[in-house]
Structures are given as structure tokens and as C-alpha cells.
Scaffold this active site. Structure first.
Site, PDB file in Angstrom:
ATOM      1  N   HIS A   8     -10.356   9.564   2.954  1.00 32.08           N
ATOM      2  CA  HIS A   8      -9.934   8.611   1.925  1.00 32.08           C
ATOM      3  C   HIS A   8     -10.281   9.197   0.565  1.00 32.08           C
ATOM      4  O   HIS A   8     -11.397   9.674   0.374  1.00 32.08           O
ATOM      5  CB  HIS A   8     -10.627   7.264   2.126  1.00 32.08           C
ATOM      6  CG  HIS A   8      -9.909   6.145   1.443  1.00 32.08           C
ATOM      7  ND1 HIS A   8      -9.878   6.033   0.075  1.00 32.08           N
ATOM      8  CD2 HIS A   8      -9.166   5.126   1.922  1.00 32.08           C
ATOM      9  CE1 HIS A   8      -9.152   4.965  -0.247  1.00 32.08           C
ATOM     10  NE2 HIS A   8      -8.708   4.401   0.860  1.00 32.08           N
ATOM     11  N   ARG A  17      -2.172   9.926   1.062  1.00 29.45           N
ATOM     12  CA  ARG A  17      -3.630   9.997   0.983  1.00 29.45           C
ATOM     13  C   ARG A  17      -4.183  11.416   1.006  1.00 29.45           C
ATOM     14  O   ARG A  17      -5.110  11.747   0.280  1.00 29.45           O
ATOM     15  CB  ARG A  17      -4.228   9.263   2.181  1.00 29.45           C
ATOM     16  CG  ARG A  17      -4.733   7.928   1.806  1.00 29.45           C
ATOM     17  CD  ARG A  17      -5.405   7.226   2.933  1.00 29.45           C
ATOM     18  NE  ARG A  17      -5.303   5.810   2.600  1.00 29.45           N
ATOM     19  CZ  ARG A  17      -5.716   4.833   3.362  1.00 29.45           C
ATOM     20  NH1 ARG A  17      -6.248   5.099   4.536  1.00 29.45           N
ATOM     21  NH2 ARG A  17      -5.597   3.585   2.987  1.00 29.45           N
ATOM     22  N   HIS A  29     -12.675   9.095   6.860  1.00 31.18           N
ATOM     23  CA  HIS A  29     -12.345   7.666   6.877  1.00 31.18           C
ATOM     24  C   HIS A  29     -11.748   7.211   8.201  1.00 31.18           C
ATOM     25  O   HIS A  29     -12.087   6.157   8.722  1.00 31.18           O
ATOM     26  CB  HIS A  29     -11.347   7.416   5.738  1.00 31.18           C
ATOM     27  CG  HIS A  29     -10.940   5.994   5.564  1.00 31.18           C
ATOM     28  ND1 HIS A  29     -11.847   5.002   5.278  1.00 31.18           N
ATOM     29  CD2 HIS A  29      -9.719   5.389   5.613  1.00 31.18           C
ATOM     30  CE1 HIS A  29     -11.208   3.844   5.165  1.00 31.18           C
ATOM     31  NE2 HIS A  29      -9.923   4.051   5.372  1.00 31.18           N
ATOM     32  N   GLU A  76       0.847  -1.188   0.000  1.00 30.85           N
ATOM     33  CA  GLU A  76       0.000   0.000   0.000  1.00 30.85           C
ATOM     34  C   GLU A  76       0.885   1.242   0.000  1.00 30.85           C
ATOM     35  O   GLU A  76       2.076   1.165   0.317  1.00 30.85           O
ATOM     36  CB  GLU A  76      -0.955  -0.001   1.199  1.00 30.85           C
ATOM     37  CG  GLU A  76      -2.088  -1.007   1.017  1.00 30.85           C
ATOM     38  CD  GLU A  76      -3.145  -0.965   2.106  1.00 30.85           C
ATOM     39  OE1 GLU A  76      -4.328  -1.126   1.783  1.00 30.85           O
ATOM     40  OE2 GLU A  76      -2.798  -0.795   3.290  1.00 30.85           O
ATOM     41  N   ARG A 112      -2.250   8.782   9.116  1.00 24.97           N
ATOM     42  CA  ARG A 112      -2.024   7.357   9.358  1.00 24.97           C
ATOM     43  C   ARG A 112      -1.410   6.673   8.139  1.00 24.97           C
ATOM     44  O   ARG A 112      -1.854   6.866   7.016  1.00 24.97           O
ATOM     45  CB  ARG A 112      -3.364   6.687   9.668  1.00 24.97           C
ATOM     46  CG  ARG A 112      -3.281   5.180   9.782  1.00 24.97           C
ATOM     47  CD  ARG A 112      -4.660   4.585   9.888  1.00 24.97           C
ATOM     48  NE  ARG A 112      -5.420   4.796   8.678  1.00 24.97           N
ATOM     49  CZ  ARG A 112      -6.164   3.865   8.073  1.00 24.97           C
ATOM     50  NH1 ARG A 112      -6.249   2.654   8.601  1.00 24.97           N
ATOM     51  NH2 ARG A 112      -6.835   4.127   6.971  1.00 24.97           N
TER      52      ARG A 112
END
Ligand SMILES: Cc1cc2nc3c(=O)[nH]c(=O)nc-3n(C[C@H](O)[C@H](O)[C@H](O)COP(=O)(O)OP(=O)(O)OC[C@H]3O[C@@H](n4cnc5c(N)ncnc54)[C@H](O)[C@@H]3O)c2cc1C
Length: 529
Positions: free
Chosen positions: A238, A284, A343, A119, A378
Site C-alpha cells: 500500500h 497501487r 498490505h 476507489e 488486487r
């Protein structure tokens, strides 16, 4: 505390919330007695069951927990606690083994080694996953089965906590109600140790990937009892929730971009390469803002998986494919419309390395807590990891409980599914709740500024003053909303998930640190807004 007629005794520890954090803690506490409260039947109503990517853990060849910690710190934009990152990542392998031992069918190769996914912002393949995008569901099914087999765990479904109970400065349990049963007397459940594991606050926003019940109740409840809150301003949006108008918005996992899927607007333009060298795999917050700005300028944004995945999307990403097909989108031949959505909350109830909050008798874990691991942003798949690591630490820290004799079900608060469902629909549709969610998305969202944040704070105060019924549940939500907006107003810079259009630069000299705040301080900011 005054005596209260409607009292039940948890016989030991009480865990509020039945996502991964709550259930993992319960299993680690066994054979000591524990009662777990879940508003919905186990497995429902928790973000944990919706996780698509998996759990980050440096269990692959050539990888190390130190490298994982370094990536965590990089993603967190300067304010991750170094010691926390090192210790959490070094405990990851043991917690994965726990999950596997309790029956999680992680993807493995022919030699029994984990098949690891990749990821964004991870320097190695280190996402332990299940059947492509079904990790959350599979992990929860496995641990729920284990919980049901464990006699020291009493599960109470259909019940929702409203407030923490304090006696002489110590938390001694919670006041709760059957879900949606607003007119009955609250029930007091007394406990020797209380663990708050009631999730994050994505559902406070009108556009979110979180289940409807995850709306800042945990942070609100703790703050109303005086707990110290940390980093409340840092909300992760997100970039690719599927934009079909559904509430909540289903997620199109980042792993799709990891596979090479691209973002294009309705003019067919690919816009990410001009914004960041990593294009669609930029952090993100960068991708979320890019999508947000496209949409603000009147464009639509799509995720195009056709070239890189084609028909393989159906087997490799069954969850995303199902969401698309349910919404009438063919993911093989068509593009997936996407939008940023609230998110994950990096902030929460401030805890130390043992999961202890600032209130004696109250431990907090999972998304409800702020451990310092995530900083301002995060790293993908670090939250399920954090839930397990702190669940285990809290179970170890709670002392003085003898192994359980047989636990009997609580009388008088049996679950009635039909009633509970009806109640949730009412809550979902309440005008005051919808107004609050609109304020958060419009004024405390992907981009913020001082005028908007002040307007949001005034709006939240107005809702509290005028809502037809200001229940404890509603106050928990407005409390969390107040904290996010108040700290966002205070932090006059941009960092990670917090972007101020009036302060677009990162200001390390003044702001390279966590923020902590009590509700009292947030209310003072609100009063002056
Ligand atoms: C769509 C989606 C995909 C994600 N993918 C990943 C991923 O791949 N990897 C990863 O690491 N993270 C992922 N995350 C984030 C991760 O799922 C969450 O951070 C994590 O599951 C939080 O676990 P939790 O146990 O703290 O909270 P939850 O799993 O949200 O559980 C909270 C529990 O508290 C209960 N509750 C709420 N209010 C009350 C109340 N008042 N009284 C009693 N109980 C209450 C809820 O019903 C629920 O049982 C994802 C999140 C979403 C939404």
C-alpha cells in the site's frame, strides 16, 4: 497417524482463524456444528477489522457485475481467472445482503439505497461502506454478535494453530497451542472438515499495515503439509501507510486520494503527475514504487489533504484522523507522512472454485487462499468480497454434517488474556522474527532483483539453521518467506505487485500465467541460491 493423548474433538468442521473469512464460513455452516479457533479475543488480531474502504459490489444504478469483473481483470495485470472474476462479482450483491441481514449498518441514503464510495481503478462508485472509513470494524462487530448468538458455533479464543494433521493423505484437523504457551504439549483438534482462514502474510515484512499475528502462518502451515501454493510472489504494497515508526503502520486509506488528496515530497514537489496520467489515482503498485523511490533517494513523502478536505477529514475519515492525532499530527493543518507497506497477499494456498485445496479435507478461504481473483494485483476492496463469497461456497461444499446438538466449551484451553498478551510481545520482539521481517522488507519488497532474492533465500535458510528456537510457528513464517522469495526469483519479469529491477518489463510471452509451487520446489531453489 499415531494416536495422540491430548486430543479434542471438533464434532464437525474446524475453522482456523476468526477474520471475516472464518466467521462468515461459520455462520453459513449453521446449524451444522463448527469450532472456530482465534488466537485473540474475537475482533482482535484480524486484518478484517482494520479494513477502511469497504466491500466492492456492483449494487449501484447503472453498474453491473460484468463491469466489476472487467475492472478486476484490468487491475490483475493479465492473469486474473476470467471465470472466477465473473462469478465472484456476480455473487457480490447476495453476500452484501447477508452482511446487512446479520446487522452491518452500511451507509444508506434517505431511500434506503447504499451510499457507494469510489476507489482507484473502479469504473463506477461501488464500494459499500460504513461511516466513511469504518467498514471493517463495523462488519466484524455485526458478525461477531451474530456468531455469539449462534449455538452451533463454538469459539475457542487464545489458541493458535501450529500444523495441519494428516492421516492417510487427508487433513483431519490441526495441532495447536494456547497462544505463546511454547512449552506445553500441543493439542490435537480432530475435525471432519478443516477450513484454513488464518489470513495473509503482511506481518512477515518489517513495514506492514497488517496486525502482528498475520505473518504467513496459514500459507506456511499448508505448504509444510504439501499443499500447492499459487502466485506467492505477488504481494501488494500500500503506498500510503502512515510513517510514524509505529509497528504495524496505520493506513491512510486510498479513498483520501479518491477525494483529491495529493502526494508531495519534503521539497513540496508533487511528483505523481509526471509518472502516470492518473497521478495519485494510478494503480497501487505504481504509486507505491513512486513513493518508494522518493524515500530511497532521501526524500520524505506526505499526503496532503488540507485543500480538498480541511476540517472535513475529522468527520469523514475518523479512523485516519484518530491515527494522526495519536501520533501528534494534526490532519487538518498538517500533512500526513506516508510510506509504502506490505498490505495484501494476492497469492496463497491454491484452491478451486469450491475453496478446496490440493489436500483432501482442507478448504482455504480469505487472504490465505489463492482463488485466481486478484491475479498480479488486487482491485481495491475485492478481498472482503472474496472472503464472503468463498466462505459461502465452502459452507455449501462441506457435506455430511448433521445439525448440532448443544456444544460445550472445550475444557483445559481457556483463554487467559494477560498471558496471551505477554506471549505476543515476546513473539513480536524475537530477534529471529525481526531479522526475518527485515530481510523481507529489504530484499523481497517493493523492488526486487536476482542478487537480493538469492541473498534473502540464503538469509532465511541461515535463520532457520541458527535461530535459538525453531518452533512450528517460526517455521510457518520462514516457509512462507521462502515461497515468496523463491517464486519471485523464478518470475523473471515485472507484473502487478511484483517488480524486478533486473527485469523491469512485462513478458507476456513467457509469464502471462499463474505460478504454482510446492515447498519442496521452493526449498530446492533456496538450496541453489
Ligand atoms: C489496514 C487494512 C485495510 C484494509 N482495507 C480493506 C478494504 O477496505 N476492503 C477490502 O476488501 N480489503 C481490505 N483489506 C484487506 C482485507 O482486510 C483482508 O484481505 C481480509 O480482511 C482478510 O480476511 P481473512 O479473514 O482472510 O483474514 P484476517 O481478517 O486477517 O483474519 C485472520 C485470522 O486468523 C487468525 N490467525 C492467524 N494465524 C493463526 C494461527 N496460526 N492459528 C489460528 N488462527 C490464526 C488471526 O488471528 C485472525 O483471526 C485491508 C487490510 C488492512 C490490513
Amino acid at each position: 497417524m499415531t494416536t495422540f493423548d491430548n486430543t479434542l474433538n471438533a464434532d464437525g468442521a474446524l475453522i482456523v482463524g476468526a477474520g471475516l473469512a472464518g466467521l462468515f464460513t461459520a455462520l453459513k455452516l449453521a446449524p451444522r456444528p463448527v469450532t472456530v479457533l482465534s488466537p485473540k479475543p474475537l475482533g482482535f488480531g484480524a486484518s478484517s477489522a482494520w479494513a477502511q474502504g469497504g466491500v466492492a459490489a456492483a449494487v449501484g444504478e447503472g453498474d453491473s457485475s460484468h463491469a466489476h469483473a472487467v475492472d478486476t481483470e484490468m487491475a490483475g495485470a493479465g492473469i486474473v481467472d476470467h471465470g472466477t472474476a465473473e462469478s465472484v462479482t456476480s455473487e457480490a450483491a447476495a453476500r452484501i445482503e447477508d452482511l446487512a441481514r446479520w446487522g452491518t449498518p452500511f451507509d444508506r441514503d434517505d431511500f434506503g439505497q447504499y451510499e457507494l464510495g469510489r476507489e482507484a481503478a473502479h469504473s463506477a462508485n461501488r464500494i459499500v461502506k460504513v461511516e466513511g472509513d469504518r467498514a471493517g470494524w463495523a462488519i466484524m462487530q455485526a458478525i461477531i454478535a451474530q456468531v455469539r448468538r449462534t449455538p452451533s458455533i463454538r469459539v475457542v479464543e487464545g489458541i493458535t494453530a501450529l500444523s495441519l494433521a494428516r492421516d492417510n493423505g487427508r487433513i483431519v484437523g490441526v495441532f495447536c497451542r494456547r497462544l505463546g504457551d511454547r512449552y506445553s504439549e500441543p493439542i490435537f483438534i480432530r475435525a471432519r472438515a478443516t477450513v484454513l482462514a488464518a489470513g495473509g502474510l503482511g506481518g512477515l515484512y518489517a513495514v506492514t499495515t497488517n496486525p502482528p499475528g498475520v505473518r504467513g502462518h496459514a500459507m506456511g502451515m499448508a505448504a509444510r503439509s504439501g499443499a500447492l501454493i499459487a502466485d506467492a510472489e505477488f504481494v501488494q504494497f500500500h503506498p500510503t501507510a502512515i510513517a510514524t515508526g509505529a509497528d504495524p503502520a496505520p493506513l491512510a486509506t486510498e479513498a483520501l486520494r479518491g477525494e483529491g488528496a495529493i502526494l508531495v515530497n519534503d521539497l513540496g514537489e508533487r511528483f505523481m503527475p509526471a509518472i502516470h496520467p492518473d497521478a495519485e489515482l494510478a494503480p497501487r503498485d505504481v504509486v507505491a514504487r513512486a513513493n518508494f523511490r522518493q524515500i530511497q533517494s532521501g526524500r520524505k513523502v506526505f499526503l496532503d489533504t488540507r485543500q480538498v478536505l480541511g476540517e472535513a477529514i475529522l468527520t469523514r475519515f475518523p479512523t485516519v484522523s484518530r491515527y494522526c492525532l495519536d501520533a501528534g499530527i494534526d490532519p487538518v493543518t498538517g500533512m500526513i507522512p506516508v510510506t509504502p507497506a506490505a498490505h495484501f497477499h494476492m497469492g496463497g494456498v491454491k484452491v478451486d472454485e469450491r475453496g478446496r485445496s490440493s489436500l483432501p479435507g482442507l478448504w482455504v478461504c480469505g487472504e490465505a487462499s489463492c482463488t485466481g481473483l486478484h491475479g498480479a494485483n488486487r482491485l481495491a476492496s475485492n478481498s472482503l468480497l472474496e472472503a464472503t463469497v468463498y466462505g459461502a461456497r465452502i459452507a455449501e461444499d462441506i457435506g455430511g454434517l448433521e445439525p448440532a446438538r448443544e456444544l460445550t466449551p472445550f475444557k483445559g484451553i481457556e483463554w487467559n488474556e494477560a498471558e496471551g498478551e505477554k506471549a505476543e510481545d515476546v513473539l513480536r520482539g524475537t530477534v529471529a522474527v525481526q531479522d526475518l521481517r527485515r530481510i523481507m522488507t529489504d530484499l523481497v519488497g517493493v523492488e526486487r532483483n536476482a542478487d537480493g532474492l538469492r541473498q534473502a533465500l540464503r538469509g532465511i535458510a541461515h535463520l532457520e539453521a541458527t535461530a535459538e528456537q525453531v518452533t512450528s510457528a517460526y517455521l510457518n513464517m520462514t516457509t512462507s518467506a521462502t515461497l515468496v522469495a523463491a517464486v519471485a526469483l523464478k518470475r523473471t519479469e515485472s507484473r502487478g505487485g511484483h517488480f524486478r529491477t533486473d527485469y523491469p518489463q512485462t513478458d507476456d510471452r513467457n509469464w502471462e500465467h499463474h505460478t504454482t509451487m510446492t515447498l519442496e520446489e521452493a526449498l530446492a531453489i533456496r538450496a541453489g541460491a
